[in-house]
Enzyme design. Sequence first.
Site, PDB file in Angstrom:
ATOM      1  N   ARG A  59     -23.855 -87.867 -92.376  1.00  0.00           N
ATOM      2  CA  ARG A  59     -23.440 -88.545 -91.146  1.00  0.00           C
ATOM      3  C   ARG A  59     -21.922 -88.724 -91.085  1.00  0.00           C
ATOM      4  O   ARG A  59     -21.372 -88.946 -90.012  1.00  0.00           O
ATOM      5  CB  ARG A  59     -24.136 -89.906 -91.090  1.00  0.00           C
ATOM      6  N   GLU A  79     -21.949 -95.379 -92.675  1.00  0.00           N
ATOM      7  CA  GLU A  79     -21.404 -94.364 -93.592  1.00  0.00           C
ATOM      8  C   GLU A  79     -20.035 -93.875 -93.134  1.00  0.00           C
ATOM      9  O   GLU A  79     -19.135 -93.642 -93.948  1.00  0.00           O
ATOM     10  CB  GLU A  79     -22.380 -93.186 -93.721  1.00  0.00           C
ATOM     11  N   LYS A 118     -39.937-110.041 -92.898  1.00  0.00           N
ATOM     12  CA  LYS A 118     -40.230-108.815 -93.652  1.00  0.00           C
ATOM     13  C   LYS A 118     -41.255-109.154 -94.743  1.00  0.00           C
ATOM     14  O   LYS A 118     -41.139-110.181 -95.407  1.00  0.00           O
ATOM     15  CB  LYS A 118     -38.935-108.252 -94.251  1.00  0.00           C
TER      16      LYS A 118
END
Length: 585
Positions: free
Chosen positions: A363, A335, A247
């Site tokens: 969600r 979640e 990254k």
Amino acid sequence: MQNNLLEHINSPKDLRLLNPKELPQFARELRNFIINIVATKEGHLGASLGVIELTIALHYVFNTPEDLLIWDVGHQAYGHKILTGRKEIFHTNRQLGGISGFPKRDESEYDTFGVGHASTSISAALGMAIASQLKGDFSKNHIAVIGDASIASGMAFEGLNHAGVTNVNLLVILNDNAIGIDPSVGALKQYLTNVKKGTQKQDNIFEALNFDYSGPINGHDIEAIISELKRLKKVKGPKFLHVITTKGKGLKQAEENQVKYHAPGKFDSKTGEIFVKSETVEPPKYQDVFGYTIVELARENKNIVGITPAMPTGSSLKYMMEEIPERAFDVGIAEQHAVTLAAGMASQGLIPYCNIYSTFLQRAYDQVIHDVALQNLPVIFCLDRAGLVGEDGATHHGVFDLAYLRCIPNLIIFAPRNEIELRNILYTVQLGLTNPIAIRYPRGRGVTIDWKQHFSKIEIGKGVQIKKGNILAVLSIGSIAKNVSEAIEELNVSHYDMRFLKPLDEFLLHEIFQKYQHIVTIEDGVIKGGFGSAILEFASENGYTNPIKVLGIPDNFIQHGSVDQLQKSIQLNSESIKKQIISLL
Ligand SMILES: Cc1ncc(C[n+]2csc(CCOP(=O)(O)OP(=O)(O)O)c2C)c(N)n1
Ligand SMILES: CC(=O)[C@@H](O)[C@H](O)COP(=O)(O)O
Ligand SMILES: [Mg+2]
């Protein structure tokens, strides 16, 4: 460096004319282009820098847009955007009227699926692949690129589980950089690390799910990726390519400090240094009020636990994770699990503060109803990023929560107007709560520099008057109170902060409806079903006929831009509020 190649490339068709030997230079140019623009215009950085070679290879090998390419979350798709006709307008990224920071179907035919929330790519690509099969199109490729943090979510696993029993033309590419926004967590992360190191002794999980697995390969070796993609193009059925990347690749600081450079704000494109704001004393961010206060409370109250689904930095739960790691949990992009985990903990007498961005709680709606509210378990939901969030735009605005939570029995709903109110409710709820509660607060800074005052208890279900006037009463909920205060500073009207959407302070409401001719309600949530609707229902149920004006987020998706610009565009800034109130007087 001159953009010799990039200058001439405006589409994947142009790209495919390059000699493979030119691609590494092209990758350097594309990286620099992104760095230069994000340095001044801001946005997500590290993720796009990490997939430059992969992006180029995908568009080089596959026949996009006929072949369908889906980027999970989409925060890594800047290279894709630039390569697919948006180079000249990339400087408008995330700005009002400009291009979106995420792939979006109405922006380009290359953006095959709208994204922003994690872990949707495999299901979407599988749906497209099944559609192609049913239409008798067996030449099309369907490709999902998903990160190591996003693939650990339940939804991604549901997609893999289904895909593994199909024979559709699906390629899942795992972009494994061992980090999400914060370091990836969980047993799958450990498994992937072992695969990388070559120390994994067990069966390959993806092969066990019937995928043709290949990798891990170096995601910055453009030649190697191209060669592997060409091979995979000929393989039928579900395929899985494991790619290892870094990254922030290509910008030293971004590689070294991957959390900060996920979305670094403005920085010096030459040195990579992030510009530090001047040392003026500012009010705190709401997230920090949460982060510091929960530590303070948890030191005293040993039953307090903290939960975040993959946002320890964004929510500031990281402070508790540092000081009291055994009671603070980052569960990854999960979640649904976070909510039911909190319910389980609450059922055993713990006091869970489950911190989820408002938009991401969408969600876990069933879990809020079925696992928490139905059993009346006193889970404390801390919903950060409520209201308009700004440049992330439509996928991320936390504007639905008041409406989607209000209809749930047992649930208390509170929105603080400032940092002190947030701090006091966080204190109040751990004193003993018989119901679940949702506390929703916005992104960014509050209004109170001196916020760390002594705790005081908030009475559940009680609103407060914060300005006295005549004729008209403005009722607000949450931090939009600031705009109201500015709007009515010179007007002879009253202002009430109702604080609780549920239970409503009906005693106070009767007083208000009897005292004032006109009522105005203001919320930074959708007007269909939220706070204003609750007041209209109250009036109707009690036979009040006072005219009521409901201000809030209109019934359409609000796009990206700064919060100030967006508020202005929907007449929620203080000036517009003032005008609307004056027109009623
Ligand atoms: C449902 C959901 N939860 C949380 C987020 C916030 N979020 C955005 S990117 C991200 C990390 C993604 O990590 P990974 O999939 O590994 O991709 P990378 O950034 O490393 O490329 C998270 C948690 C989100 N977008 N959607
Ligand atoms: C892509 C994504 O979902 C996150 O990176 C999000 O943009 C974070 O938002 P905040 O900047 O408000 O933490
Ligand atoms: Mg990752």
